[in-house]
Write a protein that holds these residues in place. Sequence first.
Motif, short mmCIF file in Angstrom:
data_model
loop_
_atom_site.label_atom_id
_atom_site.label_comp_id
_atom_site.label_asym_id
_atom_site.label_seq_id
_atom_site.Cartn_x
_atom_site.Cartn_y
_atom_site.Cartn_z
N LEU A 93 4.98 -5.45 -7.48
CA LEU A 93 6.04 -4.49 -7.11
C LEU A 93 6.18 -3.38 -8.14
O LEU A 93 6.30 -2.21 -7.79
CB LEU A 93 7.38 -5.22 -6.95
CG LEU A 93 7.41 -6.34 -5.90
CD1 LEU A 93 8.76 -7.05 -5.94
CD2 LEU A 93 7.17 -5.76 -4.50
N THR A 94 6.19 -3.74 -9.43
CA THR A 94 6.50 -2.76 -10.47
C THR A 94 5.30 -2.44 -11.37
O THR A 94 5.39 -1.55 -12.21
CB THR A 94 7.63 -3.27 -11.37
OG1 THR A 94 7.18 -4.46 -12.07
CG2 THR A 94 8.86 -3.62 -10.55
N ASP A 148 7.45 -12.46 -8.44
CA ASP A 148 6.63 -11.32 -8.02
C ASP A 148 5.30 -11.24 -8.77
O ASP A 148 4.45 -10.42 -8.44
CB ASP A 148 7.41 -10.01 -8.16
CG ASP A 148 7.76 -9.70 -9.61
OD1 ASP A 148 8.27 -10.62 -10.29
OD2 ASP A 148 7.55 -8.57 -10.05
N LYS A 149 5.11 -12.10 -9.80
CA LYS A 149 3.86 -12.11 -10.54
C LYS A 149 3.04 -13.38 -10.31
O LYS A 149 1.85 -13.42 -10.62
CB LYS A 149 4.13 -11.99 -12.05
CG LYS A 149 4.79 -10.71 -12.50
CD LYS A 149 4.73 -10.63 -14.02
CE LYS A 149 5.48 -9.43 -14.55
NZ LYS A 149 6.92 -9.66 -14.62
N ASN A 156 -0.34 -13.18 -8.85
CA ASN A 156 -1.13 -12.02 -9.28
C ASN A 156 -1.58 -12.19 -10.72
O ASN A 156 -1.33 -11.34 -11.57
CB ASN A 156 -0.30 -10.74 -9.11
CG ASN A 156 -1.17 -9.50 -8.99
OD1 ASN A 156 -2.35 -9.59 -8.70
ND2 ASN A 156 -0.57 -8.35 -9.23
N SER A 168 3.00 -7.65 -11.96
CA SER A 168 3.87 -7.60 -10.79
C SER A 168 3.25 -6.73 -9.71
O SER A 168 2.79 -5.62 -9.99
CB SER A 168 5.25 -7.05 -11.18
OG SER A 168 6.01 -6.76 -10.04
N SER A 223 7.51 -14.69 -13.28
CA SER A 223 8.49 -14.37 -12.24
C SER A 223 7.82 -14.47 -10.86
O SER A 223 6.60 -14.33 -10.75
CB SER A 223 9.05 -12.97 -12.45
OG SER A 223 8.00 -12.02 -12.41
#
Length: 427
Positions: A382-383, A305-306, A309, A380, A303
Amino acid sequence: MFQAAVHLVARALLAIALLTSQSLGASEAPQPKGSLVIIGGALRSDNAAVWERMVQLAGGKGARIAVFASASANPDKAGKALVERFNHYGAKAFFVPVATHLAGTDYQAAADDPALAASVRSASGAFFAGGDQGRITRALRRADGSNTRMLDALWEMYRRGGLIAGTSAGAAIMSSTMFGHPKTVLATLKLGLDDGKEITPGLGFIGEDVFIDQHLLVRGRFARMVPAMLKKGYKIGLGVDENTAIVVGPNREVEVIGYRGALLVDLSKAVAQYGPLHVSNVRLSYLDNGDRFSLASQSFTPSPDKAENRIDPAKPYYREPLFSADILGNSTVVDLMARLIDSDQPEAIGLSFDSAHGIQPDLGFEFKLTRTGESVGYMSALTEQYSVYKLRLDIRPIVVQRPLYQYRQADTVAASASDASRADAAR
Protein backbone atom coordinates in the motif's frame (compact mmCIF):
# COMPACT_ATOMS: atom_id res chain seq x y z
CA MET A 1 14.15 -19.25 79.85
CA PHE A 2 11.34 -20.62 77.69
CA GLN A 3 9.96 -17.12 76.96
CA ALA A 4 13.45 -15.88 76.10
CA ALA A 5 13.95 -18.78 73.68
CA VAL A 6 10.59 -18.09 72.04
CA HIS A 7 11.52 -14.44 71.70
CA LEU A 8 14.85 -15.34 70.04
CA VAL A 9 13.12 -17.71 67.62
CA ALA A 10 10.56 -15.04 66.71
CA ARG A 11 13.31 -12.51 66.04
CA ALA A 12 15.17 -15.01 63.88
CA LEU A 13 12.04 -15.76 61.84
CA LEU A 14 11.42 -12.04 61.37
CA ALA A 15 14.99 -11.53 60.19
CA ILE A 16 14.66 -14.38 57.70
CA ALA A 17 11.40 -12.90 56.40
CA LEU A 18 13.00 -9.49 55.93
CA LEU A 19 16.02 -10.95 54.11
CA THR A 20 13.75 -12.98 51.83
CA SER A 21 11.68 -9.89 51.02
CA GLN A 22 14.78 -7.85 50.22
CA SER A 23 16.30 -10.58 48.05
CA LEU A 24 13.26 -10.63 45.78
CA GLY A 25 13.78 -7.00 44.78
CA ALA A 26 11.87 -4.98 42.20
CA SER A 27 13.11 -7.16 39.32
CA GLU A 28 11.24 -10.19 40.74
CA ALA A 29 8.03 -8.32 41.55
CA PRO A 30 4.88 -9.63 39.84
CA GLN A 31 4.75 -8.82 36.13
CA PRO A 32 2.57 -5.71 35.62
CA LYS A 33 -0.81 -6.34 34.04
CA GLY A 34 -0.88 -2.92 32.42
CA SER A 35 0.40 -1.54 29.13
CA LEU A 36 2.93 1.07 28.07
CA VAL A 37 2.62 3.55 25.22
CA ILE A 38 6.05 5.04 24.54
CA ILE A 39 6.04 7.95 22.08
CA GLY A 40 9.18 9.27 20.43
CA GLY A 41 8.16 12.93 20.83
CA ALA A 42 6.41 15.58 18.71
CA LEU A 43 3.04 13.80 19.00
CA ARG A 44 0.59 15.67 16.80
CA SER A 45 -2.88 16.41 18.09
CA ASP A 46 -4.41 14.76 15.02
CA ASN A 47 -2.55 11.45 15.39
CA ALA A 48 -5.77 9.64 16.24
CA ALA A 49 -4.19 6.17 16.12
CA VAL A 50 -1.97 6.95 19.13
CA TRP A 51 -4.43 9.05 21.16
CA GLU A 52 -7.25 6.56 20.70
CA ARG A 53 -5.02 3.60 21.62
CA MET A 54 -4.03 5.30 24.88
CA VAL A 55 -7.66 5.91 25.81
CA GLN A 56 -8.58 2.35 24.84
CA LEU A 57 -5.79 0.82 26.94
CA ALA A 58 -6.82 2.96 29.90
CA GLY A 59 -10.33 1.50 29.78
CA GLY A 60 -12.07 3.24 26.90
CA LYS A 61 -14.50 6.12 26.92
CA GLY A 62 -14.57 7.90 30.25
CA ALA A 63 -11.19 6.52 31.34
CA ARG A 64 -9.58 8.52 34.15
CA ILE A 65 -6.09 9.47 32.95
CA ALA A 66 -3.68 11.35 35.22
CA VAL A 67 -1.67 13.93 33.28
CA PHE A 68 1.84 14.71 34.50
CA ALA A 69 3.49 17.75 32.90
CA SER A 70 6.43 17.45 35.30
CA ALA A 71 9.01 17.66 32.49
CA SER A 72 7.64 20.88 31.04
CA ALA A 73 9.05 24.36 31.61
CA ASN A 74 5.41 25.51 31.86
CA PRO A 75 3.58 22.60 33.54
CA ASP A 76 0.30 24.43 34.06
CA LYS A 77 -0.10 25.35 30.39
CA ALA A 78 1.12 21.99 29.06
CA GLY A 79 -1.00 20.04 31.55
CA LYS A 80 -4.21 21.86 30.67
CA ALA A 81 -3.62 21.38 26.93
CA LEU A 82 -3.05 17.65 27.40
CA VAL A 83 -6.14 17.23 29.56
CA GLU A 84 -8.17 18.93 26.85
CA ARG A 85 -6.66 16.71 24.15
CA PHE A 86 -7.34 13.47 26.05
CA ASN A 87 -10.92 14.57 26.74
CA HIS A 88 -11.35 15.30 23.04
CA TYR A 89 -10.65 11.60 22.44
CA GLY A 90 -13.15 10.47 25.07
CA ALA A 91 -11.18 10.30 28.32
CA LYS A 92 -11.81 12.03 31.63
CA ALA A 93 -8.30 13.30 32.20
CA PHE A 94 -7.09 15.35 35.16
CA PHE A 95 -3.94 17.35 35.85
CA VAL A 96 -1.59 16.20 38.62
CA PRO A 97 0.18 19.23 40.17
CA VAL A 98 3.55 17.56 40.82
CA ALA A 99 6.27 19.46 38.97
CA THR A 100 9.48 21.24 39.90
CA HIS A 101 8.54 24.24 37.75
CA LEU A 102 4.91 24.62 38.82
CA ALA A 103 4.60 28.09 40.34
CA GLY A 104 3.17 28.43 43.83
CA THR A 105 3.53 24.76 44.77
CA ASP A 106 5.89 22.60 46.80
CA TYR A 107 6.53 19.67 44.47
CA GLN A 108 8.06 17.52 47.21
CA ALA A 109 5.04 17.93 49.46
CA ALA A 110 2.68 17.33 46.53
CA ALA A 111 4.49 14.12 45.53
CA ASP A 112 3.97 12.74 49.05
CA ASP A 113 0.42 14.04 49.49
CA PRO A 114 -1.79 11.02 50.39
CA ALA A 115 -4.91 12.42 48.70
CA LEU A 116 -3.11 13.20 45.43
CA ALA A 117 -1.48 9.77 45.42
CA ALA A 118 -4.85 8.12 46.03
CA SER A 119 -6.38 9.94 43.04
CA VAL A 120 -3.63 8.55 40.77
CA ARG A 121 -3.80 5.08 42.30
CA SER A 122 -7.51 4.88 41.51
CA ALA A 123 -7.07 6.14 37.93
CA SER A 124 -6.77 3.80 34.98
CA GLY A 125 -3.92 5.54 33.19
CA ALA A 126 -1.17 8.14 33.44
CA PHE A 127 0.56 10.24 30.79
CA PHE A 128 3.92 12.05 31.00
CA ALA A 129 4.52 15.12 28.83
CA GLY A 130 7.77 16.04 27.10
CA GLY A 131 10.46 18.45 28.24
CA ASP A 132 13.35 17.59 30.55
CA GLN A 133 13.20 14.01 31.83
CA GLY A 134 15.36 14.91 34.82
CA ARG A 135 12.49 17.04 36.14
CA ILE A 136 10.25 13.96 36.20
CA THR A 137 12.61 11.80 38.23
CA ARG A 138 13.43 14.72 40.53
CA ALA A 139 9.72 15.29 41.19
CA LEU A 140 8.83 11.64 41.79
CA ARG A 141 11.82 10.45 43.80
CA ARG A 142 12.95 11.74 47.16
CA ALA A 143 16.42 13.20 47.63
CA ASP A 144 17.65 9.86 49.01
CA GLY A 145 16.45 8.05 45.85
CA SER A 146 13.44 6.37 47.43
CA ASN A 147 9.98 6.44 45.86
CA THR A 148 7.51 9.13 46.78
CA ARG A 149 3.90 8.13 47.51
CA MET A 150 3.03 9.34 44.01
CA LEU A 151 5.55 7.05 42.31
CA ASP A 152 4.37 4.10 44.39
CA ALA A 153 0.79 4.92 43.35
CA LEU A 154 1.81 4.90 39.68
CA TRP A 155 3.44 1.49 40.05
CA GLU A 156 0.38 0.10 41.85
CA MET A 157 -1.92 1.37 39.11
CA TYR A 158 0.35 -0.09 36.39
CA ARG A 159 0.69 -3.47 38.11
CA ARG A 160 -3.07 -3.63 38.53
CA GLY A 161 -3.64 -3.22 34.78
CA GLY A 162 -3.46 0.51 34.12
CA LEU A 163 -1.74 2.44 31.34
CA ILE A 164 1.57 4.29 31.63
CA ALA A 165 2.26 6.51 28.60
CA GLY A 166 4.70 9.27 27.79
CA THR A 167 6.17 11.31 24.96
CA SER A 168 9.76 12.50 24.51
CA ALA A 169 10.98 13.01 28.10
CA GLY A 170 8.00 10.91 29.14
CA ALA A 171 9.39 8.12 26.95
CA ALA A 172 12.95 8.43 28.27
CA ILE A 173 11.87 7.61 31.84
CA MET A 174 10.42 4.25 30.76
CA SER A 175 13.75 2.40 31.03
CA SER A 176 15.84 1.98 34.16
CA THR A 177 18.59 4.09 32.54
CA MET A 178 17.90 7.26 30.56
CA PHE A 179 19.89 10.02 28.91
CA GLY A 180 20.30 13.07 31.10
CA HIS A 181 22.21 15.91 29.44
CA PRO A 182 24.55 14.18 26.98
CA LYS A 183 26.89 15.61 24.39
CA THR A 184 26.02 15.60 20.70
CA VAL A 185 25.73 12.17 19.09
CA LEU A 186 29.10 12.39 17.32
CA ALA A 187 30.89 13.71 20.42
CA THR A 188 29.37 10.83 22.39
CA LEU A 189 30.86 8.34 19.93
CA LYS A 190 34.26 9.96 20.33
CA LEU A 191 34.36 10.60 24.07
CA GLY A 192 31.88 8.17 25.61
CA LEU A 193 29.33 8.94 28.33
CA ASP A 194 29.60 10.14 31.92
CA ASP A 195 27.51 7.81 34.10
CA GLY A 196 25.51 9.81 36.64
CA LYS A 197 25.33 12.95 34.52
CA GLU A 198 24.90 12.13 30.85
CA ILE A 199 23.12 8.88 31.65
CA THR A 200 21.06 8.70 34.83
CA PRO A 201 18.45 6.40 36.45
CA GLY A 202 15.01 6.33 34.84
CA LEU A 203 11.80 4.96 36.34
CA GLY A 204 12.07 1.53 34.70
CA PHE A 205 8.46 0.80 33.76
CA ILE A 206 9.56 -1.36 30.79
CA GLY A 207 11.87 -3.40 33.02
CA GLU A 208 15.59 -3.71 33.59
CA ASP A 209 16.38 -5.38 30.25
CA VAL A 210 15.31 -2.82 27.61
CA PHE A 211 16.86 0.59 26.91
CA ILE A 212 14.63 3.35 25.47
CA ASP A 213 15.52 6.44 23.43
CA GLN A 214 13.34 8.98 21.58
CA HIS A 215 13.36 11.51 18.68
CA LEU A 216 15.37 8.72 17.14
CA LEU A 217 15.42 8.99 13.36
CA VAL A 218 14.91 12.73 13.06
CA ARG A 219 17.96 13.40 15.24
CA GLY A 220 20.14 10.43 14.26
CA ARG A 221 20.19 9.15 17.81
CA PHE A 222 20.45 5.46 17.02
CA ALA A 223 24.23 5.76 17.19
CA ARG A 224 24.28 7.14 20.74
CA MET A 225 22.17 4.21 21.94
CA VAL A 226 25.06 1.81 21.31
CA PRO A 227 27.63 3.35 23.73
CA ALA A 228 24.93 3.88 26.37
CA MET A 229 23.80 0.26 26.12
CA LEU A 230 27.39 -1.01 26.20
CA LYS A 231 28.18 1.05 29.29
CA LYS A 232 25.16 -0.20 31.24
CA GLY A 233 25.08 -3.78 29.96
CA TYR A 234 21.85 -3.67 27.94
CA LYS A 235 21.39 -6.23 25.17
CA ILE A 236 18.17 -4.81 23.70
CA GLY A 237 17.31 -1.18 22.93
CA LEU A 238 14.28 0.40 21.28
CA GLY A 239 14.50 3.86 19.76
CA VAL A 240 11.21 5.48 18.75
CA ASP A 241 10.82 8.18 16.11
CA GLU A 242 8.69 11.33 16.38
CA ASN A 243 4.88 11.19 16.13
CA THR A 244 5.22 7.42 16.56
CA ALA A 245 4.61 5.08 19.48
CA ILE A 246 5.50 1.60 20.60
CA VAL A 247 2.81 -0.18 22.59
CA VAL A 248 4.15 -2.74 25.07
CA GLY A 249 1.56 -5.14 26.45
CA PRO A 250 1.71 -7.27 29.60
CA ASN A 251 2.79 -10.20 27.41
CA ARG A 252 5.91 -8.16 26.48
CA GLU A 253 4.84 -7.87 22.85
CA VAL A 254 5.77 -4.59 21.16
CA GLU A 255 3.59 -3.02 18.45
CA VAL A 256 4.53 0.07 16.43
CA ILE A 257 1.84 2.63 15.60
CA GLY A 258 1.99 6.13 14.16
CA TYR A 259 3.82 8.09 11.52
CA ARG A 260 7.15 6.24 11.18
CA GLY A 261 8.69 3.44 13.19
CA ALA A 262 11.25 2.27 15.71
CA LEU A 263 14.78 0.87 15.57
CA LEU A 264 15.63 -2.27 17.51
CA VAL A 265 19.29 -2.41 18.56
CA ASP A 266 20.48 -5.91 19.56
CA LEU A 267 23.88 -6.19 21.26
CA SER A 268 23.53 -9.81 22.36
CA LYS A 269 26.38 -10.89 20.03
CA ALA A 270 28.24 -7.59 19.77
CA VAL A 271 31.96 -7.24 20.46
CA ALA A 272 33.35 -3.84 21.50
CA GLN A 273 36.87 -2.45 21.78
CA TYR A 274 38.16 0.18 24.17
CA GLY A 275 38.38 3.84 23.11
CA PRO A 276 36.26 5.75 20.58
CA LEU A 277 33.24 3.64 19.66
CA HIS A 278 34.46 0.51 17.88
CA VAL A 279 31.92 -2.31 17.90
CA SER A 280 31.13 -5.22 15.61
CA ASN A 281 28.25 -7.65 15.12
CA VAL A 282 25.42 -5.40 16.25
CA ARG A 283 22.03 -6.47 14.92
CA LEU A 284 19.87 -3.60 13.68
CA SER A 285 16.16 -3.87 12.76
CA TYR A 286 13.60 -1.34 11.65
CA LEU A 287 10.00 -1.92 12.74
CA ASP A 288 7.49 0.07 10.71
CA ASN A 289 3.90 1.01 11.51
CA GLY A 290 1.90 -2.13 12.38
CA ASP A 291 4.92 -4.39 12.95
CA ARG A 292 5.27 -6.42 16.14
CA PHE A 293 8.22 -7.76 18.10
CA SER A 294 8.11 -10.13 21.05
CA LEU A 295 10.58 -9.27 23.78
CA ALA A 296 9.98 -12.74 25.22
CA SER A 297 10.62 -14.84 22.10
CA GLN A 298 12.72 -12.28 20.15
CA SER A 299 10.49 -12.86 17.11
CA PHE A 300 9.17 -10.39 14.50
CA THR A 301 5.73 -10.21 12.90
CA PRO A 302 5.31 -7.81 9.96
CA SER A 303 2.16 -5.71 9.63
CA PRO A 304 -0.73 -7.31 7.69
CA ASP A 305 -0.08 -5.17 4.60
CA LYS A 306 3.49 -6.53 4.43
CA ALA A 307 3.04 -10.15 5.51
CA GLU A 308 2.58 -11.47 1.95
CA ASN A 309 5.23 -9.23 0.41
CA ARG A 310 8.56 -10.55 1.64
CA ILE A 311 11.57 -9.22 -0.28
CA ASP A 312 13.06 -11.81 -2.63
CA PRO A 313 16.90 -11.54 -2.61
CA ALA A 314 16.94 -13.04 -6.12
CA LYS A 315 14.93 -10.11 -7.49
CA PRO A 316 16.61 -6.98 -6.12
CA TYR A 317 15.29 -3.53 -6.99
CA TYR A 318 18.48 -1.53 -6.27
CA ARG A 319 21.60 -2.35 -8.27
CA GLU A 320 24.23 0.23 -7.43
CA PRO A 321 26.70 0.70 -4.55
CA LEU A 322 25.04 2.05 -1.41
CA PHE A 323 26.70 4.90 0.44
CA SER A 324 25.86 7.89 2.64
CA ALA A 325 28.22 10.65 3.71
CA ASP A 326 25.95 11.53 6.67
CA ILE A 327 24.60 8.41 8.35
CA LEU A 328 23.32 10.50 11.29
CA GLY A 329 21.05 12.60 9.05
CA ASN A 330 17.27 12.62 9.35
CA SER A 331 16.10 9.01 8.67
CA THR A 332 19.26 8.28 6.66
CA VAL A 333 20.03 5.00 8.41
CA VAL A 334 16.53 3.61 7.75
CA ASP A 335 16.64 4.67 4.08
CA LEU A 336 19.99 2.90 3.72
CA MET A 337 18.66 -0.22 5.46
CA ALA A 338 15.63 -0.33 3.14
CA ARG A 339 17.77 -0.02 0.01
CA LEU A 340 20.24 -2.66 1.21
CA ILE A 341 17.60 -5.31 1.95
CA ASP A 342 16.22 -4.87 -1.59
CA SER A 343 19.59 -4.66 -3.34
CA ASP A 344 22.11 -6.82 -5.15
CA GLN A 345 24.79 -5.28 -2.92
CA PRO A 346 26.08 -7.24 0.10
CA GLU A 347 26.73 -4.13 2.19
CA ALA A 348 26.06 -0.41 2.58
CA ILE A 349 28.50 2.16 3.99
CA GLY A 350 27.68 5.31 5.93
CA LEU A 351 30.08 7.90 7.34
CA SER A 352 29.90 10.49 10.06
CA PHE A 353 32.47 13.21 10.72
CA ASP A 354 32.58 16.72 12.16
CA SER A 355 33.61 20.16 10.97
CA ALA A 356 37.23 21.25 11.20
CA HIS A 357 36.29 23.21 14.34
CA GLY A 358 34.57 20.32 16.14
CA ILE A 359 35.87 18.01 18.85
CA GLN A 360 38.73 15.86 17.51
CA PRO A 361 38.03 16.92 13.90
CA ASP A 362 40.32 14.24 12.43
CA LEU A 363 38.21 11.48 14.01
CA GLY A 364 35.19 10.15 12.15
CA PHE A 365 33.26 6.88 12.03
CA GLU A 366 32.36 4.30 9.42
CA PHE A 367 29.04 2.45 9.76
CA LYS A 368 28.90 -0.74 7.71
CA LEU A 369 25.53 -2.47 7.24
CA THR A 370 25.70 -6.03 5.96
CA ARG A 371 23.07 -8.55 4.91
CA THR A 372 23.43 -11.93 6.64
CA GLY A 373 21.59 -15.23 6.47
CA GLU A 374 19.25 -13.90 9.17
CA SER A 375 18.38 -10.67 7.36
CA VAL A 376 14.86 -10.35 5.98
CA GLY A 377 12.77 -7.50 4.61
CA TYR A 378 9.13 -6.80 3.80
CA MET A 379 7.56 -4.05 1.74
CA SER A 380 4.03 -2.71 2.09
CA ALA A 381 1.87 -3.16 -1.00
CA LEU A 382 0.00 0.00 0.00
CA THR A 383 2.65 2.54 1.04
CA GLU A 384 5.90 1.01 -0.33
CA GLN A 385 7.41 1.34 3.16
CA TYR A 386 9.92 -1.29 4.26
CA SER A 387 10.40 -3.32 7.41
CA VAL A 388 13.95 -4.61 7.79
CA TYR A 389 15.02 -7.22 10.31
CA LYS A 390 18.47 -8.28 11.51
CA LEU A 391 21.04 -6.48 9.43
CA ARG A 392 24.54 -6.61 10.81
CA LEU A 393 26.07 -3.28 11.85
CA ASP A 394 29.79 -2.65 12.43
CA ILE A 395 31.01 0.75 13.62
CA ARG A 396 34.68 1.69 13.57
CA PRO A 397 36.66 4.92 14.05
CA ILE A 398 38.38 6.31 10.97
CA VAL A 399 40.86 9.10 10.26
CA VAL A 400 39.47 12.07 8.33
CA GLN A 401 42.27 13.72 6.37
CA ARG A 402 42.52 17.44 7.19
CA PRO A 403 42.39 19.80 5.46
CA LEU A 404 39.86 18.57 2.90
CA TYR A 405 41.31 19.37 -0.52
CA GLN A 406 39.36 20.69 -3.47
CA TYR A 407 38.97 18.29 -6.37
CA ARG A 408 40.74 19.59 -9.51
CA GLN A 409 40.13 18.27 -13.02
CA ALA A 410 43.75 18.93 -13.94
CA ASP A 411 44.92 16.47 -11.27
CA THR A 412 42.72 13.76 -12.75
CA VAL A 413 43.93 14.40 -16.30
CA ALA A 414 47.57 14.36 -15.18
CA ALA A 415 47.06 11.15 -13.21
CA SER A 416 45.39 9.49 -16.22
CA ALA A 417 48.24 10.55 -18.52
CA SER A 418 50.80 9.20 -16.06
CA ASP A 419 48.95 5.88 -15.83
CA ALA A 420 48.89 5.66 -19.64
CA SER A 421 52.65 6.35 -19.87
CA ARG A 422 53.41 3.64 -17.34
CA ALA A 423 51.21 1.22 -19.28
CA ASP A 424 53.04 2.00 -22.53
CA ALA A 425 56.41 1.51 -20.87
CA ALA A 426 55.29 -1.85 -19.52
CA ARG A 427 54.48 -3.02 -23.03
